[in-house]
Design an enzyme around this catalytic site. Structure first.
Site, short mmCIF file in Angstrom:
data_model
loop_
_atom_site.label_atom_id
_atom_site.label_comp_id
_atom_site.label_asym_id
_atom_site.label_seq_id
_atom_site.Cartn_x
_atom_site.Cartn_y
_atom_site.Cartn_z
N GLU A 192 0.80 -1.23 0.00
CA GLU A 192 0.00 0.00 0.00
C GLU A 192 0.83 1.28 0.00
OE1 GLU A 192 -2.72 -2.77 2.41
OE2 GLU A 192 -0.59 -2.49 2.10
N ASP A 196 -2.21 -5.37 3.02
CA ASP A 196 -2.44 -5.70 4.43
C ASP A 196 -3.30 -6.97 4.61
OD1 ASP A 196 -0.94 -3.58 5.27
OD2 ASP A 196 -2.64 -2.24 5.57
N ASP A 225 -6.00 -7.94 6.00
CA ASP A 225 -7.37 -7.80 6.50
C ASP A 225 -8.31 -7.60 5.32
OD1 ASP A 225 -6.79 -5.26 5.67
OD2 ASP A 225 -7.15 -4.28 7.59
N GLU A 227 -9.76 -4.91 4.13
CA GLU A 227 -9.40 -3.79 3.26
C GLU A 227 -8.21 -4.14 2.38
OE1 GLU A 227 -10.78 -0.53 2.71
OE2 GLU A 227 -12.40 -1.68 3.59
N TYR A 248 0.68 -6.14 12.76
CA TYR A 248 -0.39 -5.39 12.11
C TYR A 248 -1.37 -4.83 13.13
CZ TYR A 248 -3.78 -4.10 8.56
OH TYR A 248 -4.63 -3.39 7.75
N ARG A 306 -4.52 -3.41 12.74
CA ARG A 306 -5.99 -3.51 12.61
C ARG A 306 -6.39 -4.96 12.83
NH1 ARG A 306 -4.85 0.28 8.47
NH2 ARG A 306 -5.72 2.33 8.96
N HIS A 323 -5.44 -12.08 12.97
CA HIS A 323 -5.87 -12.73 14.20
C HIS A 323 -4.94 -12.53 15.39
CE1 HIS A 323 -9.32 -14.62 12.40
NE2 HIS A 323 -8.57 -15.04 11.40
#
Length: 887
Positions: free
Chosen positions: A7, A80, A82, A84, A296, A298, A343
């Site tokens: 990103e 990432d 997740d 998103e 990470y 989030r 997780h």
């Protein structure tokens, strides 16, 4: 070379170090596509087909990736881990396929890593997979829902409620929480109660305090001492009796550490300990993650990788000793029903490195990393062992009972490194260590011990009746009142949203930021206050779209979206069910007139708008003209209550109700003019007279503030006629300068200042004053001296300016700083100064944003020069231009 896409450029730079020259690592700079903000972007008539558009800023990044693929047919999507991140990978693949950069021979794979370390990145490259279709579908469902709600509901607000900005699927529910809490506070009726405590002394001369818990042979409840008479009787009952210790009980207790951080708990703790907003917290965490310092950020998981647990236990043993390491690792269970984010918990990638070892230059990153490091170590440490002691004291006749409590830490355990903060802390009954107290021994009064505290109570309340003391000054009764529920902080709001199942960890920061950007909510001293327009929007939605701001409905929709991400539900069926009912609700409001909407809202808000008055008069009669009736009205700046006799009567006040902070108030008269305290869009202000056709803008002056808080003595509730007249004299003319021109003093955005312009000067000279009071008191001699110093050394002020933030180093070298300028904050790198956008706070600015602003500013300057050079030869041919130059 295989093309790896992440990103951000910071993340790309870190990963490139690990992968080396065998890979080309590029950044997408976040999402590359989105739904265009126009009708039809989600086609509800054709199975919710979504029309995507590559953003202008993203085209060059997609083009760079496409160019790299020309020399290699391997694309690795490493966004990432997740929902998103999965969506960004999907968008990249779709966009590159559409422009034919991905061919049949191109090998496309997806890799994820929870931490940007060499080991994690290397392992991820060895375990590629396909894009997770259910996760992408869950993203598509969320994006479609947000579009359908926002794009269809917002125009209804614009038409029916002038001044309303927008509505959102989650933001409207979040706003409802804040508005309903404010209404609870306004409707709250405090209840009086009294507390009694006594200063006692042991036979060994050691003092301690005990509170009254029993009177007249029965246990005291909180409200049993309801007034000053009850309190006086209680104090009298105590001082007339001899007291002795009836029991001493010491019990062991243990405190276990908190679980490691996930997104929501990190945001809560950063708010409690540092006052950092959710957005600022996530920006700092993002930078730490991209630099490879933390995992990470989030995530709704709280479990930790086995190797990380072992590393954590080793670090604890090394720093604190073996006794701080429990026999077995602590295991934390993930409470999320269907965790869709990464997780693992948020933790350091290297447990041996504390904040000092990393030498972080950014203040937010440094303290946030310190918080994460301490919490992670603490979660695997031994419990703290305590001893809690309770001492019961009573009279021989059993009429009086007192209790003293104390606590001592026997072994600090995890508390040696970290203790979790608490929201809205109340007084604790545990008063620390008690002296040695023996069962059966007498407890005598410690005469005079309460005298100082009694004096403090009297000074605090301004009345002796609020504190009752015994004759020997050993027993003190103090008056208290129950408190309304506290306003939300960002921490407590996140906690509440999490409890209700509203939104997801990755959305909290953006939702809370959005309702503040829309001016529905303001933050003062870390508390969230609803603005009038926020109240109006919430009441409108509760009356006309109630189902869509219900907590249960929103939480149930989140569960359905989780089912989609788990592959258990079809997202188009979910959208069809939602749209069928939602579109019908939209259609029902299309024929409503604004007057009908206001009538409904006026009735719904009546208890808050028109509470009973002390004199028993009609609360809807205008207090100014005594004839008109008060009604709810709206304007571009939000809702307010106004007199129905407008324009003959101009009475207005905020919708918070009679007596609310900021209500329009007549302070008195001066030279035939009424002097008013009013509330405006930018806060309270004083005004001379009312607008007239001849004088549409009567003199006004805002109440002075510093750092967002009112200056002492200038709060709205303490505003007097004299103070208002003082403010209305601004700007104050000090006198004529010896060299010509008027010297004046005034209050500005950055505080008090003096100003002067000589006849031969192009612009005035300004000098800031150190103290607020100087603006009213400074004389001509001192003013001339300050102006002379400024003219002699005009750059002194600029040289002394300190950076608001140290962002770190630019990739090309040199420090990046955020500075405060005359026209607002700006980013400074070498000779480049780039103004911050109005919607970006200095504390929230990320390194990625700073680099983008610098790059954009750097390109603008040469572009203008190039344009100027090309402009001249337009009338000549391209061949003649060089010849002219040579000549």
């Amino acid at each position: 070379m295989p093309v790896v896409v992440v990103e951000s450029p910071a993340k790309a730079k870190t990963i490139n170090k690990y992968l080396g020259s065998d890979y080309t690592v590029l950044a997408s700079y976040g999402h590359v596509r989105d739904l265009p903000p126009k009708d039809g972007s989600v086609d509800t008539d054709h199975e919710f087909e979504m029309k995507w558009e590559v953003a202008n800023d993203s085209r060059k990044h997609v083009a760079a990736i496409a160019e790299a693929l020309k020399s290699d047919d391997t694309l690795i999507l490493a966004t990432d881990p997740d929902r998103e991140g999965e969506a960004i990978s999907w968008h990249l693949k779709e966009a590159l396929t559409k422009r034919r950069s991905i061919k049949k021979t191109t090998h496309v794979s997806r890799v994820t890593f929870n931490a940007i370390t060499k080991q994690a990145v290397t392992e991820a490259m060895q375990n590629p997979r396909d894009i997770d279709a259910p996760l992408v579908e869950a993203y598509l469902a969320r994006r479609a829902l947000d579009y359908l709600v926002g794009f269809n509901l917002s125009p209804v607000l614009w038409r029916k409620l002038p001044g309303a900005r927008s509505a959102g699927r989650v933001q409207s529910v979040c706003l409802r929480l804040i508005v309903e809490r404010e209404m609870e506070i306004e409707a709250f009726n405090p209840r009086e109660y009294w507390q009694v405590k006594t200063a006692l002394v042991t036979p060994r001369g050691q003092s301690f305090e005990a509170r009254l818990v029993g009177l007249a042979g029965k246990k005291l409840d909180r409200y049993d001492l309801a007034n000053v008479t009850d309190a006086e009787m209680a104090v009298s009952a105590i001082e007339k009796r001899a007291l002795k210790v009836t029991s001493v009980e010491a019990k062991p207790a243990a405190r276990n550490p908190s679980a490691p951080f996930m997104t929501s708990t990190l945001q809560q703790e950063a708010s409690r300990k540092f006052g950092m907003g959710a957005k600022a917290t996530m920006n700092a965490a993002q930078r730490l993650y991209e630099a490879g310092h933390i995992t990470y950020m989030r995530t709704d998981g709280i479990d930790m990788a086995p190797e990380a647990v072992q590393a954590c236990r080793a670090a604890i043993k090394d720093r604190f000793g073996a006794k701080y390491v429990p026999d077995a690792p602590r295991v934390y269970k993930n409470k999320a029903k269907n965790a869709q984010e990464a997780h693992e918990c948020i933790r350091p990638t290297d447990m041996t490195k504390d904040a000092e070892a990393l030498r972080l230059t950014d203040a937010d990153q440094r303290r946030l990393y310190d918080l994460i490091w301490k919490r992670t170590l603490a979660c695997q440490m031994e419990a703290a062992r305590l001893e809690r002691t309770t001492v019961e004291i009573g009279s021989d006749d059993g009429q009086v009972g007192l209790r003293a409590t104390g606590q001592v830490v026997l072994f600090d355990g995890f508390m040696a490194v970290y203790e979790e903060g608490r929201d809205d802390v109340v007084a604790d009954d545990d008063d620390g260590r008690l002296p040695q107290i023996m069962n059966g021994e007498p407890a005598k009064f410690d005469g005079g011990a309460m005298k100082a505290e009694h004096a403090k109570q009297v000074e605090k309340t301004g009345a002796t009746k609020n504190a009752v003391m015994s004759g020997d000054s050993a027993t003190l009764a103090t008056q208290s009142f129950t408190n309304p529920p506290p306003r939300y902080t960002e921490a407590t709001l996140v906690k509440k949203m999490e409890e209700l199942g509203i939104g997801r960890p990755s959305t909290y920061a953006s939702v809370i930021t959005t309702i503040q950007d829309r001016e529905y909510v303001r933050k003062e001293q870390n508390r969230l206050f609803p603005e009038d327009k926020g109240r109006i929007v919430t009441i409108f939605l509760l009356n006309f779209f109630k189902r869509y701001v219900e907590y249960d409905f929103t939480a149930a929709l989140e569960d359905e979206l989780d089912q989609v991400s788990a592959g258990e539900s079809d997202y188009k069926e979910l959208l069809a069910r939602f749209w069928r009912d939602f579109s019908a609700a939209i259609a029902e409001t299309s024929d409503l007139r604004i007057s009908e909407v206001l009538d409904v809202l006026d009735e719904a808000l009546a208890p808050q708008l028109y509470p009973p008055r002390e004199d028993g008069s009609d609360p809807r009669v205008c207090p100014k003209c005594g004839q008109g009736r008060l009604h709810l009205k709206t304007s571009r700046t939000g809702g307010f209550v106004g007199c129905g006799n407008y324009p003959e009567c101009t009475y207005t006040r905020p919708i918070a109700g009679e007596g609310a902070d900021g209500e329009e108030k007549l302070l008195g008269h001066d030279e035939g003019d009424e002097i008013w305290l009013k509330a405006g869009r930018f806060g309270p202000y004083v005004q001379r007279g009312e607008p007239t056709p001849e004088n549409k803008k009567p003199p006004r002056a805002s109440l002075p503030k510093k750092g967002g808080a009112y200056l002492p003595g200038w709060e709205p509730e303490g505003m007097t006629l004299d103070k208002a007249l003082t403010l209305l004299t601004m700007p104050r003319e000090i006198g004529m300068h010896p060299d010509g021109g008027v010297v004046s003093a005034n209050l500005g955005r950055f505080g008090p200042y003096i100003m002067h312009q000589m006849p031969d000067e192009e612009k005035p000279v300004y000098v800031n004053l150190k103290e607020f009071q100087e603006v009213f008191e400074i004389g001509m001699n001192h003013a001339v001296e300050l102006l002379a110093q400024k003219r002699a050394n005009p750059g002194r002020g600029r040289q002394a300016v300190k950076a608001l933030r140290e962002m770190g180093d630019h990739p090309d070298g040199g420090k990046i700083q955020v500075m405060e300028g005359r026209y607002g904050p700006y980013v400074k790198w070498e000779k480049v100064n780039a103004t911050l956008p109005k919607d970006v706070e200095p504390a929230d600015l990320s390194m990625e944003q700073a680099l983008a602003l610098i790059a954009e500013k750097s390109k603008k300057k040469p572009a203008k020069k190039a344009a100027a050079k090309k402009a001249a030869p337009k009338s000549t041919t391209a061949k003649k231009a060089p010849a002219k130059k040579k000549a």
